[in-house]
Motif scaffolding. Structure first.
Motif, PDB file in Angstrom:
ATOM      1  N   ASP A 157       0.831  -1.201   0.000  1.00 35.99           N
ATOM      2  CA  ASP A 157       0.000   0.000   0.000  1.00 35.99           C
ATOM      3  C   ASP A 157       0.868   1.256   0.000  1.00 35.99           C
ATOM      4  O   ASP A 157       0.566   2.234  -0.679  1.00 35.99           O
ATOM      5  CB  ASP A 157      -0.924  -0.015   1.209  1.00 35.99           C
ATOM      6  N   TYR A 158       1.961   1.215   0.752  1.00 36.06           N
ATOM      7  CA  TYR A 158       2.886   2.345   0.788  1.00 36.06           C
ATOM      8  C   TYR A 158       3.484   2.600  -0.600  1.00 36.06           C
ATOM      9  O   TYR A 158       3.532   3.738  -1.064  1.00 36.06           O
ATOM     10  CB  TYR A 158       3.998   2.075   1.802  1.00 36.06           C
ATOM     11  N   GLN A 159       3.901   1.545  -1.284  1.00 32.40           N
ATOM     12  CA  GLN A 159       4.479   1.700  -2.621  1.00 32.40           C
ATOM     13  C   GLN A 159       3.449   2.216  -3.607  1.00 32.40           C
ATOM     14  O   GLN A 159       3.755   3.055  -4.464  1.00 32.40           O
ATOM     15  CB  GLN A 159       5.061   0.370  -3.091  1.00 32.40           C
ATOM     16  N   ARG A 160       2.212   1.739  -3.494  1.00 33.28           N
ATOM     17  CA  ARG A 160       1.158   2.198  -4.391  1.00 33.28           C
ATOM     18  C   ARG A 160       0.886   3.682  -4.158  1.00 33.28           C
ATOM     19  O   ARG A 160       0.769   4.456  -5.102  1.00 33.28           O
ATOM     20  CB  ARG A 160      -0.114   1.383  -4.154  1.00 33.28           C
ATOM     21  N   ARG A 161       0.816   4.080  -2.888  1.00 37.79           N
ATOM     22  CA  ARG A 161       0.568   5.494  -2.587  1.00 37.79           C
ATOM     23  C   ARG A 161       1.705   6.390  -3.058  1.00 37.79           C
ATOM     24  O   ARG A 161       1.471   7.465  -3.608  1.00 37.79           O
ATOM     25  CB  ARG A 161       0.367   5.685  -1.086  1.00 37.79           C
ATOM     26  N   MET A 162       2.935   5.961  -2.858  1.00 37.14           N
ATOM     27  CA  MET A 162       4.085   6.759  -3.311  1.00 37.14           C
ATOM     28  C   MET A 162       4.127   6.841  -4.835  1.00 37.14           C
ATOM     29  O   MET A 162       4.534   7.856  -5.399  1.00 37.14           O
ATOM     30  CB  MET A 162       5.389   6.185  -2.767  1.00 37.14           C
ATOM     31  N   SER A 163       3.711   5.782  -5.496  1.00 33.86           N
ATOM     32  CA  SER A 163       3.651   5.818  -6.959  1.00 33.86           C
ATOM     33  C   SER A 163       2.628   6.845  -7.426  1.00 33.86           C
ATOM     34  O   SER A 163       2.872   7.597  -8.381  1.00 33.86           O
ATOM     35  CB  SER A 163       3.301   4.434  -7.504  1.00 33.86           C
ATOM     36  N   LEU A 164       1.478   6.889  -6.754  1.00 35.35           N
ATOM     37  CA  LEU A 164       0.470   7.887  -7.102  1.00 35.35           C
ATOM     38  C   LEU A 164       0.988   9.302  -6.861  1.00 35.35           C
ATOM     39  O   LEU A 164       0.753  10.205  -7.666  1.00 35.35           O
ATOM     40  CB  LEU A 164      -0.806   7.647  -6.288  1.00 35.35           C
ATOM     41  N   ILE A 165       1.707   9.491  -5.753  1.00 36.46           N
ATOM     42  CA  ILE A 165       2.270  10.812  -5.457  1.00 36.46           C
ATOM     43  C   ILE A 165       3.301  11.194  -6.519  1.00 36.46           C
ATOM     44  O   ILE A 165       3.348  12.335  -6.971  1.00 36.46           O
ATOM     45  CB  ILE A 165       2.886  10.830  -4.046  1.00 36.46           C
ATOM     46  N   ALA A 166       4.115  10.224  -6.940  1.00 39.72           N
ATOM     47  CA  ALA A 166       5.134  10.509  -7.958  1.00 39.72           C
ATOM     48  C   ALA A 166       4.496  10.908  -9.282  1.00 39.72           C
ATOM     49  O   ALA A 166       5.094  11.642 -10.066  1.00 39.72           O
ATOM     50  CB  ALA A 166       6.023   9.288  -8.157  1.00 39.72           C
ATOM     51  N   HIS A 167       3.279  10.448  -9.529  1.00 40.64           N
ATOM     52  CA  HIS A 167       2.574  10.809 -10.755  1.00 40.64           C
ATOM     53  C   HIS A 167       1.664  12.018 -10.566  1.00 40.64           C
ATOM     54  O   HIS A 167       0.844  12.334 -11.418  1.00 40.64           O
ATOM     55  CB  HIS A 167       1.766   9.613 -11.268  1.00 40.64           C
ATOM     56  N   GLY A 168       1.790  12.698  -9.426  1.00 40.32           N
ATOM     57  CA  GLY A 168       1.083  13.955  -9.217  1.00 40.32           C
ATOM     58  C   GLY A 168      -0.300  13.830  -8.632  1.00 40.32           C
ATOM     59  O   GLY A 168      -1.056  14.789  -8.645  1.00 40.32           O
ATOM     60  N   GLN A 169      -0.675  12.658  -8.110  1.00 39.32           N
ATOM     61  CA  GLN A 169      -1.994  12.486  -7.517  1.00 39.32           C
ATOM     62  C   GLN A 169      -1.862  12.449  -6.007  1.00 39.32           C
ATOM     63  O   GLN A 169      -1.044  11.713  -5.475  1.00 39.32           O
ATOM     64  CB  GLN A 169      -2.642  11.197  -8.011  1.00 39.32           C
ATOM     65  N   ARG A 170      -2.676  13.228  -5.325  1.00 36.38           N
ATOM     66  CA  ARG A 170      -2.607  13.253  -3.870  1.00 36.38           C
ATOM     67  C   ARG A 170      -3.484  12.203  -3.232  1.00 36.38           C
ATOM     68  O   ARG A 170      -3.247  11.775  -2.126  1.00 36.38           O
ATOM     69  CB  ARG A 170      -3.025  14.622  -3.346  1.00 36.38           C
ATOM     70  N   THR A 171      -4.548  11.806  -3.884  1.00 38.02           N
ATOM     71  CA  THR A 171      -5.463  10.832  -3.310  1.00 38.02           C
ATOM     72  C   THR A 171      -5.526   9.596  -4.183  1.00 38.02           C
ATOM     73  O   THR A 171      -5.275   9.656  -5.383  1.00 38.02           O
ATOM     74  CB  THR A 171      -6.877  11.420  -3.180  1.00 38.02           C
ATOM     75  N   ALA A 172      -5.887   8.478  -3.576  1.00 35.62           N
ATOM     76  CA  ALA A 172      -6.012   7.231  -4.322  1.00 35.62           C
ATOM     77  C   ALA A 172      -7.285   7.260  -5.155  1.00 35.62           C
ATOM     78  O   ALA A 172      -8.223   8.009  -4.883  1.00 35.62           O
ATOM     79  CB  ALA A 172      -6.032   6.054  -3.361  1.00 35.62           C
ATOM     80  N   HIS A 173      -7.334   6.414  -6.154  1.00 35.07           N
ATOM     81  CA  HIS A 173      -8.546   6.281  -6.962  1.00 35.07           C
ATOM     82  C   HIS A 173      -9.656   5.676  -6.114  1.00 35.07           C
ATOM     83  O   HIS A 173      -9.414   5.001  -5.124  1.00 35.07           O
ATOM     84  CB  HIS A 173      -8.271   5.394  -8.168  1.00 35.07           C
ATOM     85  N   GLN A 174     -10.881   5.867  -6.521  1.00 37.27           N
ATOM     86  CA  GLN A 174     -12.009   5.389  -5.733  1.00 37.27           C
ATOM     87  C   GLN A 174     -12.040   3.863  -5.626  1.00 37.27           C
ATOM     88  O   GLN A 174     -12.357   3.325  -4.588  1.00 37.27           O
ATOM     89  CB  GLN A 174     -13.326   5.891  -6.366  1.00 37.27           C
ATOM     90  N   GLU A 175     -11.678   3.152  -6.697  1.00 39.76           N
ATOM     91  CA  GLU A 175     -11.723   1.696  -6.629  1.00 39.76           C
ATOM     92  C   GLU A 175     -10.650   1.148  -5.699  1.00 39.76           C
ATOM     93  O   GLU A 175     -10.822   0.120  -5.065  1.00 39.76           O
ATOM     94  CB  GLU A 175     -11.606   1.045  -8.007  1.00 39.76           C
ATOM     95  N   ALA A 176      -9.535   1.849  -5.575  1.00 38.08           N
ATOM     96  CA  ALA A 176      -8.467   1.395  -4.670  1.00 38.08           C
ATOM     97  C   ALA A 176      -8.885   1.567  -3.213  1.00 38.08           C
ATOM     98  O   ALA A 176      -8.604   0.717  -2.378  1.00 38.08           O
ATOM     99  CB  ALA A 176      -7.187   2.150  -4.954  1.00 38.08           C
ATOM    100  N   THR A 177      -9.586   2.649  -2.916  1.00 34.94           N
ATOM    101  CA  THR A 177     -10.033   2.846  -1.535  1.00 34.94           C
ATOM    102  C   THR A 177     -11.194   1.924  -1.214  1.00 34.94           C
ATOM    103  O   THR A 177     -11.324   1.462  -0.089  1.00 34.94           O
ATOM    104  CB  THR A 177     -10.445   4.316  -1.291  1.00 34.94           C
ATOM    105  N   ALA A 178     -12.043   1.626  -2.193  1.00 32.74           N
ATOM    106  CA  ALA A 178     -13.167   0.722  -1.955  1.00 32.74           C
ATOM    107  C   ALA A 178     -12.675  -0.707  -1.755  1.00 32.74           C
ATOM    108  O   ALA A 178     -13.273  -1.479  -1.020  1.00 32.74           O
ATOM    109  CB  ALA A 178     -14.144   0.792  -3.122  1.00 32.74           C
ATOM    110  N   ARG A 179     -11.589  -1.064  -2.396  1.00 31.90           N
ATOM    111  CA  ARG A 179     -11.040  -2.408  -2.293  1.00 31.90           C
ATOM    112  C   ARG A 179     -10.520  -2.688  -0.883  1.00 31.90           C
ATOM    113  O   ARG A 179     -10.595  -3.796  -0.398  1.00 31.90           O
ATOM    114  CB  ARG A 179      -9.881  -2.540  -3.290  1.00 31.90           C
ATOM    115  N   ARG A 180     -10.007  -1.663  -0.195  1.00 32.91           N
ATOM    116  CA  ARG A 180      -9.458  -1.854   1.151  1.00 32.91           C
ATOM    117  C   ARG A 180     -10.545  -2.004   2.187  1.00 32.91           C
ATOM    118  O   ARG A 180     -10.319  -2.536   3.252  1.00 32.91           O
ATOM    119  CB  ARG A 180      -8.567  -0.669   1.529  1.00 32.91           C
ATOM    120  N   ARG A 181     -11.751  -1.557   1.928  1.00 29.84           N
ATOM    121  CA  ARG A 181     -12.824  -1.573   2.931  1.00 29.84           C
ATOM    122  C   ARG A 181     -13.455  -2.884   3.042  1.00 29.84           C
ATOM    123  O   ARG A 181     -13.524  -3.880   2.946  1.00 29.84           O
ATOM    124  CB  ARG A 181     -13.901  -0.558   2.580  1.00 29.84           C
TER     125      ARG A 181
END
Length: 89
Positions: free
Chosen positions: A65-89
């Motif tokens: 999860d940390y690597q996925r979040r850092m990858s999103l930050i490196a691509h200029g996104q501050r928040t995760a996509h909706q499907e990624a957050t729904a998958r964790r719930r």
């Protein structure tokens, strides 16, 4: 002779500085960045990066999860996509 060379070099440096400043502040400059927006976005990404690092340090997120979040930050996104957050719930 040394004084003439020093004066010529000084004048060339001064001309380059004045040219660069003039190029940056003219309204017709096509590369003029919106400084407030860039600073705000960069600061927001850095804050998100610090937040994620704190979560990882305290064991609240796993490595994947940390690597996925850092990858999103490196691509200029501050928040995760909706499907990624729904998958964790």
């Amino acid at each position: 002779m040394d004084a003439v060379v020093a004066i010529v070099i000084g004048v060339l440096i001064l001309a380059a500085v004045l040219y660069d400043v003039g190029r940056l502040i003219t309204l017709g400059e096509w590369r003029w960045p919106p400084l407030a927006r860039l600073c705000g976005r960069r600061a927001a990404l850095e804050a998100t990066e610090r937040w994620c690092a704190g979560l990882r340090r305290h064991g609240r997120i796993d490595t994947a999860d940390y690597q996925r979040r850092m990858s999103l930050i490196a691509h200029g996104q501050r928040t995760a996509h909706q499907e990624a957050t729904a998958r964790r719930r």
